[in-house]
Design a protein around this motif. Structure first.
Motif, short mmCIF file in Angstrom:
data_model
loop_
_atom_site.label_atom_id
_atom_site.label_comp_id
_atom_site.label_asym_id
_atom_site.label_seq_id
_atom_site.Cartn_x
_atom_site.Cartn_y
_atom_site.Cartn_z
N TYR A 127 1.22 -1.15 0.41
CA TYR A 127 0.00 -0.39 0.37
C TYR A 127 0.83 1.45 0.35
O TYR A 127 2.24 0.89 0.53
N TYR A 128 0.10 2.15 -0.46
CA TYR A 128 1.09 3.96 -0.82
C TYR A 128 0.33 4.01 0.20
O TYR A 128 -1.31 4.21 0.53
N TYR A 129 0.83 5.32 1.27
CA TYR A 129 0.49 6.11 2.34
C TYR A 129 0.91 7.32 2.34
O TYR A 129 2.05 7.99 1.51
N ILE A 130 -0.14 8.46 1.98
CA ILE A 130 -0.13 9.63 2.55
C ILE A 130 -0.09 10.50 3.25
O ILE A 130 -1.52 10.46 3.52
N LEU A 131 0.25 11.07 4.18
CA LEU A 131 0.26 12.01 5.17
C LEU A 131 -0.06 13.79 4.82
O LEU A 131 1.86 13.96 5.08
N ASN A 132 -0.71 14.03 4.50
CA ASN A 132 -0.62 15.47 4.63
C ASN A 132 -1.48 16.25 5.03
O ASN A 132 -2.31 16.24 5.67
N VAL A 133 -0.09 17.87 5.34
CA VAL A 133 -0.74 18.54 6.34
C VAL A 133 -1.10 19.81 5.47
O VAL A 133 -0.28 20.24 4.81
N THR A 134 -2.62 20.54 5.85
CA THR A 134 -2.59 21.59 4.93
C THR A 134 -2.87 22.39 6.04
O THR A 134 -3.78 22.29 7.09
N SER A 135 -2.42 23.88 5.70
CA SER A 135 -3.17 25.22 6.26
C SER A 135 -4.38 25.78 5.50
O SER A 135 -3.71 26.51 4.71
N PRO A 136 -5.70 25.37 6.32
CA PRO A 136 -6.37 26.43 5.63
C PRO A 136 -6.54 27.76 5.47
O PRO A 136 -7.02 28.94 4.67
#
Length: 152
Positions: A127-136
């Protein structure tokens, strides 16, 4: 004539039972794969104070008719604050494969609207994992999204 009808009824019953058994076996196999993917998400050290906003699990299906791969998971949290690089490293610290971290988790001064401040990506072979942090926005807490999907 009665004997032919009885034989036909028995054959139909056997076929129905066989098809039903196959369908149950396929469903059980699909459920095992889905449960395995869900368990993989537990390797991430998600802080207890993050507020879960959504949790989408697309289960394994013999015929995956969605444009999204199956099985796959997407989880979204409101972090309640701005995430630091050290906090992101802490979240991915317990996984047993390498997660490559991009960016430094700081919002650029010239950024307008939602922007990715950092993300961690990796794969465990399956599996491929993406943990994304976004500042609105500059004065709003970060949003964190974890996506897990089959390795292509």
């Amino acid at each position: 004539m009665k004997q032919k009808t009885a034989i036909t009824a028995v054959v139909i019953a056997v076929l129905v039972l066989a098809v039903t058994a196959v369908l149950f076996a396929v469903r059980a196999a699909e459920d095992r794969v889905t449960a395995d993917v869900v368990a993989r998400v537990d390797r991430f050290a998600i802080p207890a104070d993050w507020k879960k906003e959504s949790d989408i699990v697309r289960p394994e299906r013999l015929l995956c008719m969605s444009p999204n791969p199956c099985p796959s998971i997407s989880k979204r949290w409101d972090a309640g604050k701005t995430i630091s690089l050290d906090e992101l490293k802490s979240v991915v610290s317990k996984v047993d494969f390498e997660m490559k971290i991009e960016k430094n988790c700081q919002r650029r001064g010239e950024a307008i609207g939602p922007t990715t401040t950092c993300q961690a990506t990796g794969n465990d072979g399956d599996y491929y994992y993406i943990l994304n942090v976004t500042s609105p926005d500059p004065n709003e807490p970060d949003i964190v999204v974890l996506t897990v999907q089959p390795q292509q």
